[in-house]
Structures are given as C-alpha cells and as structure tokens.
Write a protein that holds these residues in place. Structure first.
Motif, mmCIF file in Angstrom:
data_model
loop_
_atom_site.group_PDB
_atom_site.id
_atom_site.type_symbol
_atom_site.label_atom_id
_atom_site.label_comp_id
_atom_site.label_asym_id
_atom_site.label_seq_id
_atom_site.Cartn_x
_atom_site.Cartn_y
_atom_site.Cartn_z
ATOM 1 N N ARG A 12 0.713 -1.219 -0.194
ATOM 2 C CA ARG A 12 -0.090 0.099 -0.213
ATOM 3 C C ARG A 12 0.927 1.376 -0.014
ATOM 4 O O ARG A 12 0.342 2.290 -0.510
ATOM 5 N N ASP A 13 2.278 1.345 0.658
ATOM 6 C CA ASP A 13 3.000 2.276 0.860
ATOM 7 C C ASP A 13 4.286 1.952 0.645
ATOM 8 O O ASP A 13 4.835 1.214 1.567
ATOM 9 N N LYS A 54 -2.756 0.646 -3.811
ATOM 10 C CA LYS A 54 -3.087 1.424 -2.562
ATOM 11 C C LYS A 54 -4.479 0.901 -1.675
ATOM 12 O O LYS A 54 -4.751 1.514 -0.935
#
Length: 119
Positions: A12-13, A54
């Motif tokens: 996601r990051d 994301k």
C-alpha cells in the motif's frame, strides 16, 4: 532453462514496505529504487518484488512467500531479536510435512514463511 523466481506482492505504501524489509528484516533495495509504484528488495540472493496497490485491504490479502533457509533456528532468533512481527500462529515449530518453520506478517499482511527440512 529456469534460473530463479522472484515473487511479486502487493504493497500500500512504498516507504513503509521499504522500511520494514530494510530496517526490520535486513534486506536492501535492489535495482531502481526511485520508481514510484514498484520496489525490489534482496537478501542473500532472495529477491522479493512489490507493486503498489493503494486500495489493498490487508485483512483480505493472501500474498504468501515460502523462503528456504539452511539455519532456521538462527533466522528465527535473529528476526525475533529484531522485533519482526512473528505471526501469532507461526512461531518456530516442526511440521508434520517434515519442515521446521516460522512465519512473519509484513505491514500489508503478506505472509513470509521460512522453512528448513528436518533431517
């Protein structure tokens, strides 16, 4: 013909994933670390690739990798001492299928299982 395999897992990051694998597990960034939606890390010849996702719901992520080791007890001790999040059901144990294993969850709930054949 085949020479290696490099699993691709969702993240996601990128910064959180990079920090976890580099600072908690001792991997280093491999290749072009500046690409915004992709990350490659490497440790002792093992590469794991990550793609940006994301909208990933970590509780619905089934990403998994099985990593063989030749010193499972040392790996478990090292990761435990570094504070790596050992999976609640994945502490070091001998399995009926002839492997000694433990598992770690990364920040996106990708499951990393480390194993060594019981001889």
């Amino acid at each position: 013909m085949f020479t290696s395999i490099h699993p691709k897992l969702p993240m996601r990051d990128k910064q959180i994933t990079r920090d976890f694998y580099v600072n908690s597990l001792g991997f280093h960034v491999f290749g072009n670390g500046d690409f915004p939606d992709y990350l490659m890390v490497e440790k002792e010849g093992i590469q794991i690739h990550f793609f940006l996702f994301k909208d990933l719901d970590p509780k619905e992520n089934y990403g998994q990798v099985y990593i063989r080791t030749n010193d499972i007890d040392a790996a478990y001790t090292h990761f435990s001492e570094c504070g790596a999040p050992i999976h609640p059901n994945g502490h070091l144990s001998d399995k009926p299928w002839g492997q000694r294993e433990f598992s770690i969850l990364d920040p996106d709930h990708n499951l990393l299982t480390f194993g060594q054949e019981i001889v």
